[in-house]
Design a protein around this motif. Structure first.
Motif, mmCIF file in Angstrom:
data_model
loop_
_atom_site.group_PDB
_atom_site.id
_atom_site.type_symbol
_atom_site.label_atom_id
_atom_site.label_comp_id
_atom_site.label_asym_id
_atom_site.label_seq_id
_atom_site.Cartn_x
_atom_site.Cartn_y
_atom_site.Cartn_z
ATOM 1 N N PRO A 281 -23.900 20.430 55.364
ATOM 2 C CA PRO A 281 -23.708 21.715 54.609
ATOM 3 C C PRO A 281 -24.619 21.563 53.418
ATOM 4 C CG PRO A 281 -21.926 20.273 54.169
ATOM 5 C CD PRO A 281 -22.670 19.659 55.431
ATOM 6 N N THR A 282 -25.421 22.577 52.774
ATOM 7 C CA THR A 282 -26.169 22.411 51.586
ATOM 8 C C THR A 282 -25.251 22.488 50.548
ATOM 9 O OG1 THR A 282 -26.603 24.826 51.686
ATOM 10 C CG2 THR A 282 -28.350 23.426 52.762
ATOM 11 N N ARG B 168 -24.667 27.084 53.261
ATOM 12 C CA ARG B 168 -25.080 27.169 54.462
ATOM 13 C C ARG B 168 -25.107 25.968 55.375
ATOM 14 N NH1 ARG B 168 -31.019 29.922 56.070
ATOM 15 N NH2 ARG B 168 -30.791 29.574 58.345
ATOM 16 N N ILE B 169 -24.631 26.003 56.570
ATOM 17 C CA ILE B 169 -24.513 24.877 57.518
ATOM 18 C C ILE B 169 -25.740 24.643 58.290
ATOM 19 C CG2 ILE B 169 -23.186 24.006 59.364
ATOM 20 C CD1 ILE B 169 -21.267 24.173 57.028
ATOM 21 N N LEU B 170 -26.390 23.630 57.976
ATOM 22 C CA LEU B 170 -27.636 23.212 58.966
ATOM 23 C C LEU B 170 -27.282 22.486 60.029
ATOM 24 C CD1 LEU B 170 -30.200 22.312 55.852
ATOM 25 C CD2 LEU B 170 -29.580 24.566 57.042
ATOM 26 N N GLU C 23 -25.511 30.675 51.464
ATOM 27 C CA GLU C 23 -24.755 30.865 52.709
ATOM 28 C C GLU C 23 -25.038 32.358 53.125
ATOM 29 O OE1 GLU C 23 -20.300 30.211 53.765
ATOM 30 O OE2 GLU C 23 -20.725 30.697 51.638
ATOM 31 N N GLN C 24 -25.058 32.715 54.355
ATOM 32 C CA GLN C 24 -25.205 34.174 54.742
ATOM 33 C C GLN C 24 -24.128 35.001 53.762
ATOM 34 O OE1 GLN C 24 -23.529 35.364 58.646
ATOM 35 N NE2 GLN C 24 -25.099 37.117 58.562
ATOM 36 N N GLY C 25 -24.480 36.075 53.019
ATOM 37 C CA GLY C 25 -23.850 36.718 52.190
ATOM 38 C C GLY C 25 -23.314 36.017 50.714
ATOM 39 N N GLY C 26 -23.757 34.793 50.769
ATOM 40 C CA GLY C 26 -23.204 34.040 49.567
ATOM 41 C C GLY C 26 -24.028 34.311 48.383
ATOM 42 N N ALA C 27 -23.617 33.793 47.255
ATOM 43 C CA ALA C 27 -24.571 33.670 45.798
ATOM 44 C C ALA C 27 -26.011 33.041 46.071
ATOM 45 C CB ALA C 27 -23.971 33.229 44.774
#
Lengths: 429, 266
Positions: free
Chosen positions: A88-89, A78-80, A68-72
């Motif tokens: 979501p992944t 991340r939402i596709l 995800e943006q800014g995530g680990a």
């Protein structure tokens, strides 16, 4: 007519649900989770295997979807966006509660190779298993070993953003019957080892075709492989990748293709939008021999049919004249008065696949958004293009884009003001 | 080349004008000659040559300067495109990372920095931090004197009842910020200050946890936000607008961006 489509979907679904049950029933044997794995824990700890897996995971660009943006990294979230809703992944770090901590290699193989989750559920093809199915078992094992070596991150899955009927996973049985052929890549003995390596990477782990081919209304790819297509909802156009007559990369040399994938910029064009991400997180790290193999394979793609001539553009009209004026005032300083660009600095616009793409999408969005090609080891301080969204009206963007699609040797249809209006509002995800 | 040098001599020798005018002509011709000989020109084989691109950071970041100004002066008036000039480099680099990671939301900025490396972002931040351009006056809505007094009180004393510490305890007595992490508050337009405080309340701006500015913005009422923004925007600028040296303040709240330093209570 909408109701008719709905009815068809419903019938397909009913059949699918039944079929799905039967299909899944056949899978509940030795591969069921819980059974002991054929792969020992010691194998998965082998540092050489993990190192190889790290490289292959980069080639597969697993990190870009699963972060995800800014995530680990690899922790998902991340939402596709797809035409059917948001997917979501999942977390693929080895966290026991929320990731792959309890997965055996057999479970992982079934996900990557068959597109089936740990509990036997069908996975959505937003996960590129339609390509990853070509990855061989050794490579899949290395990837699994690497993912299992990561620090676990606790991060629960986000809810699926799909509504009925698309939220019924069994419904994917029909989709799979239409669009999914499971099977590891089979080398072509009449071709060189390098060609086969390139084909394996492009069709498999590199999953280039997931973007670079048109999708049907049901989200499948039946089009000629790598023949270019629009990425739905995200609204980018991934061009045809043939470098022969009428191909999207017509005239690109081996060096041009390698430069684009390795440095993010080539004499013929620069990477932007989703391709900038692919270069930034994946292809720039590929070994030189793999890049060359990919190039050999791409350059063997057949020539394409000549496009229908653009026909009488509302050219010679006020619009194109207006576009020429804007070009001279706002663009020519960088892209050159004949659209020739500056090698290694500013991409040429004459003969550029992103200018000529059939939809006009890329050029419109490039002008609205501007931006930098990705920073890479080979191009650590790229030059940039100012965004014009706040400077030019929809009519002016349409005019300048129509002009560059028509000027010099370029011959692509004009674009409409209403398209600019639409893409101005496409979210940048 | 010989021909051109000959022209220079002709001008000098054959000049029947007064010395001053002849000098001017000579200078002009020399200037043309120099331009002709300069490396940029020499690299261009003919008039149809590709445009010459300066190998400077300023040229590379044409995208950034198209909104923020060539020297990071920002858009005059509203400050909608914020001023970057002279803000501490550490602060600017961190903001770029925040746009990259989505902690700060503004789609065009997020797209710009999406595939830039941290090293490049740092270099760009240093460019803007080093720029010196005069501050400009900005529009402030007409507010009653009591509101401005309230603003002054918040900035210089804080409000213990709301648990809001004085802004100057972190942003520095001169309100010009503190190296390397705390930005200044003087010289910023009313619209910019109030919209940033608003963003901290709506979550479109955030900083490393614990996010002290978010706590503060959420403790202020909307009228208080107007009051501080207006008072700050009407301040006379101090003679020296540079950020104070590192360590000049002891923050009263813990701020993640200050590596957790501070927090000795309000």
């Amino acid at each position: 007519m909408k109701w008719l489509r709905r009815l068809v979907i419903l019938i397909v679904l009913l059949v699918a649900v039944l079929g799905g049950r039967l299909f899944l029933g056949g899978h509940s044997d030795e591969s069921a989770p819980g059974a002991t794995s054929q792969v020992s824990a010691a194998t998965l700890k082998d540092p050489a295997l993990i190192a190889r897996g790290k490289y292959l995971t980069t080639v597969g660009d697993c990190v870009s979807c699963h972060t995800e943006q800014g995530g680990a990294d690899f922790a998902g979230g991340r939402i596709l966006p797809t035409p059917f809703g948001n997917i979501p992944t999942p977390n693929i770090t080895p966290d026991k509660a929320t990731g792959l901590g309890d997965w055996r290699f057999e479970d992982f193989w079934r996900a990557l190779h068959d597109g089936i989750g740990r509990h036997g559920e069908f996975l959505y093809p937003a996960f590129s298993y339609t390509s990853f199915t070509k990855v061989d078992r050794d490579d899949a094992l290395a990837i699994f070993a690497y993912l299992q070596s990561l620090a676990p991150v606790h991060k629960p899955a986000k809810p699926l953003g799909l509504s009925f009927p698309y939220n019924v996973r069994e419904g994917l049985a029909a989709w799979r019957a239409l669009y999914f052929r499971e099977g590891v890549y089979q080398p072509d003995p009449t071709k060189s080892a390098a060609w086969n390596r390139g084909a394996y990477l492009v069709q498999g782990l590199g999953h280039c075709n997931e973007c670079h081919a048109a999708r049907s209304a049901f989200g499948g790819t039946h089009a000629l492989p790598l023949s270019g297509g629009r990425i739905p909802v995200q609204d980018w156009y991934a061009p045809d990748l043939s470098s022969r007559a009428h191909g999207g990369l017509q005239g690109w040399t081996e060096q041009d293709i390698v430069d684009l994938l390795k440095n993010g910029q080539a004499a013929k064009g620069a990477a932007f939008g989703p391709m900038a991400e692919v270069v930034a997180s994946s292809t720039q790290y590929m070994h030189d021999d793999d890049l060359r193999a990919i190039t050999i394979y791409l350059q063997s793609l057949p020539p394409r049919a000549a496009p229908a001539p653009a026909g009488p553009v509302p050219a010679a009209t006020a619009m194109v004249n207006q576009g020429a004026k804007i070009y001279a005032a706002s663009c020519a300083d960088c892209h050159g008065k004949d659209g020739e660009g500056v090698a290694g600095v500013y991409p040429p616009l004459a003969g550029n696949s992103s200018v000529l793409d059939p939809s006009g999408l890329n050029a419109i969005r490039a002008v609205l958004l501007g931006g930098f090609p990705p920073t890479t080891a080979g191009n650590p301080r790229p030059y940039s293009m100012p965004p014009f969204a706040q400077k030019l009206s929809d009519a002016d963007v349409a005019a300048v884009v129509s002009y560059i699609r028509h000027a010099w040797s370029n011959d692509a249809p004009a674009v409409h003001q209403r398209d600019v209006f639409k893409y101005r509002h496409t979210p940048i995800e | 080349m010989n021909v051109r040098i000959g022209e220079v001599q002709t001008v000098e020798v054959g000049s029947s004008h007064r010395r001053g005018a002849g000098g001017a002509v000579l200078t002009a011709v020399l200037a043309i000659l120099l331009a002709w000989l300069s490396p940029l020109r020499a690299a261009a084989p003919g008039d149809n040559a590709a445009p010459q691109v300066p190998d400077t950071l300023q040229q590379r970041i044409a995208a950034c300067t198209s909104c923020h100004g060539v020297h990071g002066e920002g858009s005059p008036g509203s400050g909608f495109f914020p001023r970057l000039a002279g803000k501490p480099a550490g602060y600017l680099a961190r903001q770029l990372m925040y746009f990259h990671d989505g902690l700060r939301k503004y789609a065009p900025m997020e797209y710009m920095v999406r595939s830039l490396s941290p090293a490049y972002m740092r270099e760009i931040a240093e460019y803007f931090a080093a720029q010196q351009v005069p501050y400009q006056r900005s529009q402030v809505p007409h507010l009653p004197a009591t509101t401005l007094q309230r603003g002054e009180q918040l900035v210089t004393q804080g409000d213990p009842a709301l648990k809001v510490p004085a802004c100057e305890r972190c942003h520095g007595k001169s309100l010009t910020g503190v190296e390397p992490d705390i930005p200044g508050l003087v010289g910023l337009p009313y619209d910019y200050i109030s919209s940033q405080l608003g963003s901290w309340r709506t979550g479109t701006r955030a900083a490393a946890a614990p996010d002290c500015m978010s706590e503060i913005a959420n403790r202020l009422t909307p009228t208080d936000i107007s009051a501080v923004a207006a008072w700050l925007a009407t301040r006379q600028l101090p003679a020296d607008t540079h950020a104070l040296p590192a360590g000049s303040v002891t923050p009263p709240l813990v701020c993640g961006v200050l590596a957790g330093k501070g927090g000795d209570g309000t």
